[in-house]
Design a protein around this motif. Structure first.
Motif, short mmCIF file in Angstrom:
data_model
loop_
_atom_site.label_atom_id
_atom_site.label_comp_id
_atom_site.label_asym_id
_atom_site.label_seq_id
_atom_site.Cartn_x
_atom_site.Cartn_y
_atom_site.Cartn_z
N ARG A 82 0.86 -1.18 0.00
CA ARG A 82 0.00 0.00 0.00
C ARG A 82 0.89 1.22 0.00
NH1 ARG A 82 -2.40 3.11 4.30
NH2 ARG A 82 -4.48 3.88 3.78
N PHE A 83 0.51 2.24 -0.78
CA PHE A 83 1.30 3.46 -0.79
C PHE A 83 0.37 4.67 -0.78
CE2 PHE A 83 0.49 2.83 -5.28
CZ PHE A 83 0.33 4.12 -5.78
N ARG A 137 4.93 7.23 -1.10
CA ARG A 137 5.59 6.54 0.01
C ARG A 137 4.86 5.24 0.32
NH1 ARG A 137 7.36 9.95 5.06
NH2 ARG A 137 9.04 10.35 3.57
N VAL A 138 5.61 4.12 0.33
CA VAL A 138 5.03 2.83 0.68
C VAL A 138 4.80 2.78 2.19
CG1 VAL A 138 5.41 0.34 0.73
CG2 VAL A 138 6.10 1.66 -1.28
N THR A 139 3.59 2.42 2.59
CA THR A 139 3.25 2.42 4.02
C THR A 139 2.94 1.02 4.55
OG1 THR A 139 0.92 2.85 3.50
CG2 THR A 139 2.33 4.76 3.89
N PHE A 140 2.83 0.03 3.67
CA PHE A 140 2.54 -1.34 4.11
C PHE A 140 3.08 -2.32 3.08
CE2 PHE A 140 -0.15 -5.12 3.83
CZ PHE A 140 -0.12 -5.59 5.13
N SER A 167 0.13 -15.09 3.98
CA SER A 167 0.83 -13.82 4.21
C SER A 167 0.01 -12.94 5.15
CB SER A 167 1.05 -13.08 2.89
OG SER A 167 -0.19 -12.66 2.34
N ASN A 168 0.62 -11.83 5.56
CA ASN A 168 -0.09 -10.86 6.38
C ASN A 168 -1.32 -10.31 5.65
OD1 ASN A 168 1.70 -11.17 8.44
ND2 ASN A 168 2.78 -9.23 8.11
N TYR A 169 -1.17 -10.12 4.33
CA TYR A 169 -2.29 -9.56 3.58
C TYR A 169 -3.47 -10.53 3.53
CZ TYR A 169 -4.99 -7.40 -0.16
OH TYR A 169 -5.99 -6.84 -0.90
N GLU A 209 -1.75 -8.63 19.86
CA GLU A 209 -1.02 -7.37 19.78
C GLU A 209 -0.28 -7.23 18.46
OE1 GLU A 209 -1.12 -4.77 21.70
OE2 GLU A 209 -2.57 -5.76 23.03
N ASP A 210 0.31 -8.32 17.99
CA ASP A 210 1.01 -8.29 16.70
C ASP A 210 0.03 -8.06 15.55
OD1 ASP A 210 3.51 -8.71 17.86
OD2 ASP A 210 3.29 -10.89 17.76
N VAL A 211 -1.11 -8.72 15.63
CA VAL A 211 -2.13 -8.55 14.58
C VAL A 211 -2.63 -7.12 14.56
CG1 VAL A 211 -4.39 -9.29 13.77
CG2 VAL A 211 -2.79 -10.97 14.70
N ILE A 212 -2.88 -6.56 15.74
CA ILE A 212 -3.34 -5.17 15.83
C ILE A 212 -2.30 -4.23 15.25
CG2 ILE A 212 -3.91 -3.31 17.45
CD1 ILE A 212 -5.08 -5.54 19.29
N ALA A 213 -1.03 -4.50 15.51
CA ALA A 213 0.04 -3.61 15.06
C ALA A 213 0.09 -3.53 13.54
CB ALA A 213 1.38 -4.10 15.62
N PHE A 214 0.07 -4.68 12.84
CA PHE A 214 0.19 -4.55 11.39
C PHE A 214 -1.13 -4.14 10.74
CE2 PHE A 214 -1.92 -8.22 9.67
CZ PHE A 214 -1.64 -9.31 10.46
N LEU A 215 -2.27 -4.40 11.38
CA LEU A 215 -3.53 -3.85 10.86
C LEU A 215 -3.56 -2.33 10.99
CD1 LEU A 215 -6.19 -6.45 12.04
CD2 LEU A 215 -5.64 -5.84 9.69
#
Length: 223
Positions: A82-83, A137-140, A167-169, A209-215
């Motif tokens: 995502r950018f 700018r790439v944000t994800f 993957s995370n996506y 917490e990790d899931v919340i962080a990358f979301l």
């Protein structure tokens, strides 16, 4: 000899007043003021067409398929990103960035391309005039996970592979219908994610917490 031209308009709530004074010697002055109402807006159309091929290839550059004839994905390849695009106001710093970090100096000085010739003529290194800038700018970034996680893989990745999430996506897509409406703040997103995990993916609750962080990173939600 001389001439003067003036104009004014609104861009996204910002009133712009411009005055151009021209004479034999040349000159220009620009002023801007904030307005109360917006009567016009501007947009930016961006075309992005990265390769969609994430298939794995062998040592002979032949595509790899599994026993069922389905393509085998290559670990660590990017499956989604995502950018954001930013329109930055005029600044002398943008002049230096463009000519010292963006443009290839060898191409600019020695290139026979008409664009290189035009840039050489337009360059004003002695004055460094303020320039506008469009920045992407790439944000994800999401990368494909290996079919069998290595021994040092994070616990979240190992659990995701057990759930057949590549993957995370893929995890974002699984949770998106239940959390997107809450992506207005960190508190709201945290509550929605914990509820969605408890209902649909309880195996991932220890890694909330990790899931919340990358979301939060994906939706652009700040703390």
């Amino acid at each position: 000899m001389g001439a003067s031209v003036g104009t004014s308009f609104d861009v996204m709530g910002i009133g712009v007043n411009a005055q151009l004074d021209a004479s034999v010697g040349g000159g220009m002055s620009v002023t801007r003021a904030r307005g109360k109402q917006a009567t016009r807006s501007f947009g930016l159309n961006v075309t992005c067409a990265p390769s969609g091929n994430v298939q794995q290839y062998d040592a002979h550059r032949k595509p790899v398929f599994d026993a069922d004839g389905k393509p085998v994905n290559a670990p660590d390849k990017v499956d989604a990103y995502r950018f954001l695009s930013f329109h930055l106001g005029e600044d002398t710093e943008h002049f230096d960035t463009f000519f010292h970090k963006v443009v290839d100096p060898s191409w600019l000085e020695n290139g026979t391309d008409p664009n290189a010739a035009a840039l050489r003529q337009a360059r004003q290194s002695d004055r460094k005039p303020p320039c506008w800038r469009v920045m992407h700018r790439v944000t994800f970034v999401s990368r494909l996970l290996p079919p069998v996680p290595p021994t040092d893989a994070p616990p979240l990745e190992r659990t995701m592979r057990e759930l057949d999430l590549d993957s995370n996506y893929e995890l974002v897509r699984r949770l998106d219908p239940y959390v997107r409406a809450a992506a207005t703040g960190r508190t709201e997103l945290t509550g929605a994610v914990r509820t969605a995990l408890g209902t649909y993916l309880p195996e991932l609750q220890p890694h909330a917490e990790d899931v919340i962080a990358f979301l939060a990173q994906y939706y652009g939600v700040e703390d």
